[in-house]
Design a protein around this motif. Structure first.
Motif, PDB file in Angstrom:
ATOM      1  N   GLN A 173      -2.984  -0.014   2.632  1.00 35.30           N
ATOM      2  CA  GLN A 173      -2.855   1.002   3.677  1.00 35.30           C
ATOM      3  C   GLN A 173      -1.779   2.027   3.308  1.00 35.30           C
ATOM      4  N   GLN A 174      -0.654   1.558   2.797  1.00 31.08           N
ATOM      5  CA  GLN A 174       0.415   2.470   2.394  1.00 31.08           C
ATOM      6  C   GLN A 174       0.001   3.314   1.193  1.00 31.08           C
ATOM      7  N   ALA A 175      -0.737   2.712   0.234  1.00 30.38           N
ATOM      8  CA  ALA A 175      -1.187   3.467  -0.931  1.00 30.38           C
ATOM      9  C   ALA A 175      -2.176   4.554  -0.531  1.00 30.38           C
ATOM     10  N   SER A 176      -3.089   4.232   0.387  1.00 26.67           N
ATOM     11  CA  SER A 176      -4.060   5.251   0.808  1.00 26.67           C
ATOM     12  C   SER A 176      -3.367   6.359   1.596  1.00 26.67           C
ATOM     13  N   LEU A 177      -2.343   6.019   2.371  1.00 25.81           N
ATOM     14  CA  LEU A 177      -1.593   7.032   3.094  1.00 25.81           C
ATOM     15  C   LEU A 177      -0.846   7.950   2.129  1.00 25.81           C
TER      16      LEU A 177
END
Length: 151
Positions: A87-91
């Motif tokens: 989730q953090q990488a996609s953000l």
């Protein structure tokens, strides 16, 4: 045993909330709880089930710790951590507009999670399980109190 489980539940809930200084408080509370647990469980097992099969029962109790660690660390915590890291990488990709991966580093190796969100759900789950253990410990105490503990 119920008091020890309450101490551990409070420590894990404190970490799950992400309050300041959580790692210090959690370390002390979980350390106290885990140490007390290993001191109390053999005595409680011998009181509840007698000494006739204490050796086999103690080995089973000793095996429960690494089995629980395998389930919660290897499956639950790692799955939640990987989800939050993705989730953090996609953000980060959405905010930067393009993917920044180093040459020779795969997508799985570059994933990392920052912040208390990485383990807050895991600690919340463990805190809830500690509350279940409190209820079960209280039930076992009631059975022992009324003479139903010997099998």
């Amino acid at each position: 045993m119920a008091v020890v489980q309450v101490i551990m539940a409070v420590g894990l809930l404190y970490y799950a909330m992400g309050w300041p200084g959580a790692i210090y408080i959690v370390s002390v509370l979980i350390g106290l709880g885990y140490g007390a647990h290993w001191a109390i469980v053999p005595a409680a097992a011998s009181e509840l089930f007698g000494l006739k099969s204490f050796g086999a029962l103690y080995n089973f109790l000793t095996l429960a710790s690494p089995a629980g660690s395998l389930i919660f660390s290897g499956v639950v915590a790692s799955g939640i951590y990987d989800y939050e890291a993705k989730q953090q990488a996609s953000l980060k990709q959405r905010t930067s507009g393009f993917e920044r991966l180093l040459p020779g580093v795969s997508e799985e190796e570059s994933l990392s999670c920052d912040g208390t969100i990485c383990y807050s759900l895991t600690c919340g789950i463990l805190s809830a399980l500690c509350i279940v253990a409190v209820v079960l410990s209280m039930r076992a105490g009631e059975q022992e109190q009324f003479g139903c503990g010997q099998f």
